[in-house]
Design a protein around this motif. Structure first.
Motif, PDB file in Angstrom:
ATOM      1  N   ASP A 249       0.804  -1.216   0.000  1.00 44.04           N
ATOM      2  CA  ASP A 249       0.000   0.000   0.000  1.00 44.04           C
ATOM      3  C   ASP A 249       0.843   1.274   0.000  1.00 44.04           C
ATOM      4  O   ASP A 249       0.459   2.281  -0.591  1.00 44.04           O
ATOM      5  CB  ASP A 249      -0.967   0.006   1.180  1.00 44.04           C
TER       6      ASP A 249
ATOM      7  N   ASN B  22       3.407   1.912  -1.604  1.00 42.83           N
ATOM      8  CA  ASN B  22       3.949   2.182  -2.940  1.00 42.83           C
ATOM      9  C   ASN B  22       2.866   2.322  -3.997  1.00 42.83           C
ATOM     10  O   ASN B  22       3.108   2.058  -5.168  1.00 42.83           O
ATOM     11  CB  ASN B  22       4.913   1.064  -3.349  1.00 42.83           C
ATOM     12  N   LYS B  23       1.673   2.740  -3.605  1.00 43.06           N
ATOM     13  CA  LYS B  23       0.572   2.809  -4.561  1.00 43.06           C
ATOM     14  C   LYS B  23       0.134   4.246  -4.835  1.00 43.06           C
ATOM     15  O   LYS B  23      -1.044   4.569  -4.815  1.00 43.06           O
ATOM     16  CB  LYS B  23      -0.617   1.983  -4.065  1.00 43.06           C
ATOM     17  N   ASP B  24       1.090   5.123  -5.109  1.00 44.04           N
ATOM     18  CA  ASP B  24       0.740   6.497  -5.466  1.00 44.04           C
ATOM     19  C   ASP B  24       0.004   6.542  -6.802  1.00 44.04           C
ATOM     20  O   ASP B  24      -0.808   7.424  -7.036  1.00 44.04           O
ATOM     21  CB  ASP B  24       1.992   7.374  -5.564  1.00 44.04           C
ATOM     22  N   TYR B  25       0.307   5.596  -7.669  1.00 39.26           N
ATOM     23  CA  TYR B  25      -0.287   5.549  -9.003  1.00 39.26           C
ATOM     24  C   TYR B  25      -1.163   4.307  -9.117  1.00 39.26           C
ATOM     25  O   TYR B  25      -0.760   3.222  -8.714  1.00 39.26           O
ATOM     26  CB  TYR B  25       0.809   5.516 -10.071  1.00 39.26           C
ATOM     27  N   GLU B  26      -2.344   4.482  -9.668  1.00 42.31           N
ATOM     28  CA  GLU B  26      -3.260   3.354  -9.851  1.00 42.31           C
ATOM     29  C   GLU B  26      -2.680   2.399 -10.896  1.00 42.31           C
ATOM     30  O   GLU B  26      -2.221   2.829 -11.961  1.00 42.31           O
ATOM     31  CB  GLU B  26      -4.630   3.848 -10.315  1.00 42.31           C
TER      32      GLU B  26
ATOM     33  N   SER C 138      -4.662  10.868 -11.109  1.00 45.46           N
ATOM     34  CA  SER C 138      -4.684  11.911 -10.086  1.00 45.46           C
ATOM     35  C   SER C 138      -3.289  12.376  -9.666  1.00 45.46           C
ATOM     36  O   SER C 138      -3.117  13.510  -9.238  1.00 45.46           O
ATOM     37  CB  SER C 138      -5.464  11.438  -8.863  1.00 45.46           C
ATOM     38  N   HIS C 139      -2.298  11.530  -9.787  1.00 47.23           N
ATOM     39  CA  HIS C 139      -0.926  11.906  -9.420  1.00 47.23           C
ATOM     40  C   HIS C 139      -0.074  12.155 -10.663  1.00 47.23           C
ATOM     41  O   HIS C 139       1.155  12.194 -10.571  1.00 47.23           O
ATOM     42  CB  HIS C 139      -0.280  10.817  -8.558  1.00 47.23           C
TER      43      HIS C 139
ATOM     44  N   PRO D  59       3.995   8.837 -13.674  1.00 44.02           N
ATOM     45  CA  PRO D  59       5.165   8.496 -12.848  1.00 44.02           C
ATOM     46  C   PRO D  59       6.469   8.581 -13.640  1.00 44.02           C
ATOM     47  O   PRO D  59       6.455   8.742 -14.860  1.00 44.02           O
ATOM     48  CB  PRO D  59       4.885   7.047 -12.431  1.00 44.02           C
TER      49      PRO D  59
ATOM     50  N   SER E 157       9.574   4.171 -12.377  1.00 47.34           N
ATOM     51  CA  SER E 157       8.364   3.665 -11.709  1.00 47.34           C
ATOM     52  C   SER E 157       7.468   2.925 -12.684  1.00 47.34           C
ATOM     53  O   SER E 157       6.916   1.875 -12.351  1.00 47.34           O
ATOM     54  CB  SER E 157       7.592   4.817 -11.062  1.00 47.34           C
TER      55      SER E 157
END
Length: 154
Positions: free
Chosen positions: A16, A18-22, A62-63, A66, A70
């Motif tokens: 969890d 490391n989950k900045d990106y879907e 949303s972010h 990457p 990444s």
């Protein structure tokens, strides 16, 4: 079922933290970039940055996009079988909707074809599932995949 539903069903093995990106966003980005000619992580990132507004018409991002490192790490962490299965499920759902048959692929080693100086003959076969009609057969270097996979490439 939509392609995005199939992509969202792919198991995400990241922790969890490391989950900045879907995961579905990164898969969609990668597929779209490769279909548009990207041939590396850097090219995928450049495509994503240039096409972010378009990508956001379909996914949140949303972010943002990457780093190339990444993207590579996330894509390499996906089990290939689950990614292929999601595309196969989507492809066959489209084929069913359009009234077309399912196509399956099967790898086989031809019995008795192993010689001391040569490897055994291995064939990949594409077949229409409903009637067993073989529509394409090709010699391959390996027998993978070893189980039936359905696809709409034929």
């Amino acid at each position: 079922m939509s392609l995005f539903q199939d992509i969202e069903s792919i198991e995400d093995h990241r922790v969890d933290a490391n989950k900045d990106y879907e995961l579905a966003d990164i898969i969609f980005l990668t597929v779209a970039a490769v279909l548009c000619g990207a041939n590396g992580w850097k090219a995928i990132k450049i495509f994503g940055e240039a096409q972010l507004d378009w990508l956001r018409e379909y996914r949140d991002f949303s972010h943002g996009i990457p780093t190339r490192h990444s993207i590579g790490r996330i894509i390499r962490g996906i089990k290939a079988e689950s990614l292929v299965s999601s595309f196969i499920n989507f492809s066959n759902a489209v084929r069913e909707k359009d009234g077309k048959e399912h196509i399956s692929f099967d790898g086989k080693v031809v019995r008795g074809s192993k010689h001391t100086e040569k490897d055994a003959l291995q064939l990949m076969t594409a077949m229409v599932v409903e009637n067993g009609l073989i529509i394409y057969q090709k010699e391959t270097a390996t027998k993978k995949p070893t189980k039936y996979l359905s696809c709409n490439q034929c």
